[in-house]
Structure formats: C-alpha cells, structure tokens
Write a protein that holds these residues in place. Structure first.
Motif, short mmCIF file in Angstrom:
data_model
loop_
_atom_site.label_atom_id
_atom_site.label_comp_id
_atom_site.label_asym_id
_atom_site.label_seq_id
_atom_site.Cartn_x
_atom_site.Cartn_y
_atom_site.Cartn_z
N ARG A 4 4.40 3.36 1.26
CA ARG A 4 3.15 3.60 1.98
C ARG A 4 2.99 2.67 3.18
O ARG A 4 3.42 1.52 3.15
CB ARG A 4 1.95 3.35 1.05
N TYR A 5 2.32 3.17 4.21
CA TYR A 5 1.85 2.31 5.30
C TYR A 5 0.61 1.56 4.81
O TYR A 5 -0.18 2.10 4.02
CB TYR A 5 1.45 3.14 6.51
N LEU A 6 0.41 0.36 5.34
CA LEU A 6 -0.74 -0.43 4.96
C LEU A 6 -1.77 -0.48 6.07
O LEU A 6 -1.44 -0.67 7.24
CB LEU A 6 -0.32 -1.87 4.62
N SER A 7 -3.04 -0.36 5.70
CA SER A 7 -4.13 -0.60 6.64
C SER A 7 -4.26 -2.11 6.84
O SER A 7 -3.68 -2.91 6.09
CB SER A 7 -5.44 -0.05 6.08
N ALA A 8 -5.02 -2.51 7.85
CA ALA A 8 -5.23 -3.93 8.10
C ALA A 8 -5.88 -4.61 6.90
O ALA A 8 -5.50 -5.71 6.49
CB ALA A 8 -6.11 -4.11 9.34
N ARG A 9 -6.85 -3.92 6.30
CA ARG A 9 -7.57 -4.49 5.15
C ARG A 9 -6.63 -4.72 3.97
O ARG A 9 -6.66 -5.78 3.33
CB ARG A 9 -8.72 -3.57 4.74
N LEU A 10 -5.79 -3.73 3.69
CA LEU A 10 -4.90 -3.86 2.55
C LEU A 10 -3.80 -4.89 2.81
O LEU A 10 -3.41 -5.63 1.90
CB LEU A 10 -4.29 -2.51 2.20
N ALA A 11 -3.30 -4.95 4.04
CA ALA A 11 -2.29 -5.95 4.36
C ALA A 11 -2.84 -7.36 4.14
O ALA A 11 -2.17 -8.23 3.57
CB ALA A 11 -1.82 -5.77 5.80
N GLN A 12 -4.09 -7.58 4.57
CA GLN A 12 -4.73 -8.87 4.38
C GLN A 12 -4.96 -9.15 2.90
O GLN A 12 -4.72 -10.26 2.41
CB GLN A 12 -6.06 -8.91 5.13
N GLN A 13 -5.37 -8.14 2.15
CA GLN A 13 -5.64 -8.31 0.72
C GLN A 13 -4.36 -8.67 -0.03
O GLN A 13 -4.38 -9.54 -0.92
CB GLN A 13 -6.25 -7.04 0.15
N ILE A 14 -3.26 -8.02 0.33
CA ILE A 14 -2.00 -8.31 -0.34
C ILE A 14 -1.55 -9.74 -0.05
O ILE A 14 -1.10 -10.46 -0.96
CB ILE A 14 -0.92 -7.29 0.08
N ASP A 15 -1.68 -10.18 1.20
CA ASP A 15 -1.34 -11.55 1.54
C ASP A 15 -2.18 -12.54 0.72
O ASP A 15 -1.66 -13.55 0.21
CB ASP A 15 -1.57 -11.80 3.03
N SER A 212 4.23 -6.60 -10.35
CA SER A 212 2.84 -6.35 -10.70
C SER A 212 2.03 -5.97 -9.47
O SER A 212 1.20 -5.06 -9.51
CB SER A 212 2.23 -7.59 -11.37
N LEU A 213 2.29 -6.66 -8.36
CA LEU A 213 1.55 -6.37 -7.13
C LEU A 213 2.00 -5.05 -6.52
O LEU A 213 1.19 -4.28 -6.00
CB LEU A 213 1.73 -7.53 -6.14
N GLU A 214 3.29 -4.77 -6.60
CA GLU A 214 3.82 -3.51 -6.09
C GLU A 214 3.17 -2.32 -6.82
O GLU A 214 2.80 -1.32 -6.21
CB GLU A 214 5.34 -3.45 -6.26
#
Length: 244
Positions: A4-15, A212-214
C-alpha cells in the motif's frame, strides 16, 4: 495482499509507533538502517567503477541524517562521497553523524547560502544522492535550497532520492513542479502516496519493520532477497491506495 501507499498521517503514525515503547527502536537505529539501505541502493544501480564520486545532499532534518549515514557507508564501500550540507541540523544526533563522516575523511562543504561551492562540486560528481527534504516537506522551498534544487536538476547527473524526491508533496507528488525528478527512488518503510506516478527505478528499504506493525497497518510488504536491505519494486509490486 498488495503493498500500500501511505498517506502523510499514516507515515507519521508508523514512525511514531516504531519509536514508541511498543516498537522499541531508537532514532539512531532507524537512521542507521535507512542510511545503509540508501547506500546499498545507489551501489546497486551505479557501480563504483563507473560512478565513484557521489555528492550526498543533506537537509537539516532526519532525511539529512539518513544521507550522512549513507555517505559513511558509501565511503566504506569504496566510493568517494562528498557532503553538501548548507544548513546543518542542530540536534546532537546530526552533529554526531557529521563527525562520523569527518572521521572517515569524507569532505563536507562549509555551510553557506552561497551556491558557488555546490556548482564547483557538481563539476566533479558522477551521481547525486538527494536527502534534502522528507515526507514532512511543505512548500515554498526556502533558501538556500531554493537555489540548490534547480542546480541539481540542471546538472543532468543521475539522482537517487531518499523516501520522496525533494520538493515533492508526500501526497500530491510534484504537482507544483518544484521538485527534483530522480532516476532512482528508495522508499523507506512503504511507498508514499505522492510517488504513485514515479516512473524511474523504485526500491524499498524497510527490512526493520516488525511483523506486528506490518500486519496492523496492512502494509503487504514484499519479501527481501537474501541478506539485502533493499528490494526493487516492479509492476507486480505496484501498491494500492491505503485509506486516509
């Protein structure tokens, strides 16, 4: 499940989750792994016998830290890296990474808003690593990078961009037409929405992402070959959009 492509919000949340108590990673670890993947990507596409001189362009944030790590690894790989860092980061980690490059006798251009040093450096460069802006970039492009980015683009040298090409919006891409157009892109963790139309060679570096995060974010990451820190994405790996 496709990647999947990540939105800005999700990219920040994953970090944030990677560096939380649950994820248990430190920023140092993530930068080291990301920078190693950056160096490995450049070395895969541009072998040192033909492209030994690498200009690593670093911004003042975490993206620049990844670039400094990459410069150190490229030096250890046998390349001749040089660092363009007109606005050094103020954090302790950034200063330590710069010192590590100095200890490897990697030249670092003096900080300045004047781009004459950059112009001269480009004359003795075979390939550029773009580690200036990350996924938190928002226009306009400010000095000294407003003058630096056009010089990099006009050099016609091959460019390897880290995570998202500098000047691109993390979700809208190069819609404003301000960004670099690299030959190679290394997405970190997972590709961002803004690079869905990127047509060059596209690699993924994120072998540090825990299972787990994946699963939690349904990333659908491809398997990494052997002991490689990167995997090249082809048409079969083309991500789909992840809901905002």
């Amino acid at each position: 499940m496709s990647m999947r492509y990540l939105s800005a919000r999700l990219a920040q949340q994953i970090d944030e989750e990677l560096m939380s108590a649950a994820g248990a990673f430190s920023i140092d670890q993530l930068m080291e792994l990301a920078g190693l993947a950056c160096a490995q990507t450049l070395a895969t596409v541009y072998p040192k016998d033909r492209y030994p001189r690498v200009l690593v362009c670093c911004g003042p944030g975490n993206q620049g830290g990844d670039g400094l790590v990459a410069a150190r690894h490229l030096g250890m790989f046998g390349y001749k890296p040089q660092v363009y860092m007109p606005k050094p980061g103020s954090k302790d980690i950034y200063k330590r990474l710069a010192k590590q490059c100095e200890n490897m006798e990697i030249p670092i251009l003096p900080p300045t808003t004047d781009v004459s040093d950059l112009e001269n450096a480009l004359k003795s460069t075979d390939v550029i690593m773009d580690a200036i802006f990350g996924f938190s970039f928002k226009p306009p492009i400010r000095a000294p990078f407003d003058k630096a980015l056009p010089l990099l683009a006009e050099s016609r040298l091959p460019i390897v961009s880290v995570d998202i090409p500098s000047g691109w919006d993390v979700e809208e891409g190069n819609k404003a037409g301000l960004g670099l157009n690299p030959n190679v892109l290394l997405s970190l963790t997972a590709p961002k929405l803004g690079v869905k139309d990127f047509t060059g060679r596209h690699f993924l570096g994120g072998r540090f992402v825990p299972k787990s995060l994946e699963k939690k974010f349904e990333l659908g990451l491809p398997p990494y070959p052997g002991i490689e820190q990167i995997v090249e994405l082809d048409s079969e790996d083309k991500p789909g959009e992840l809901p905002m």
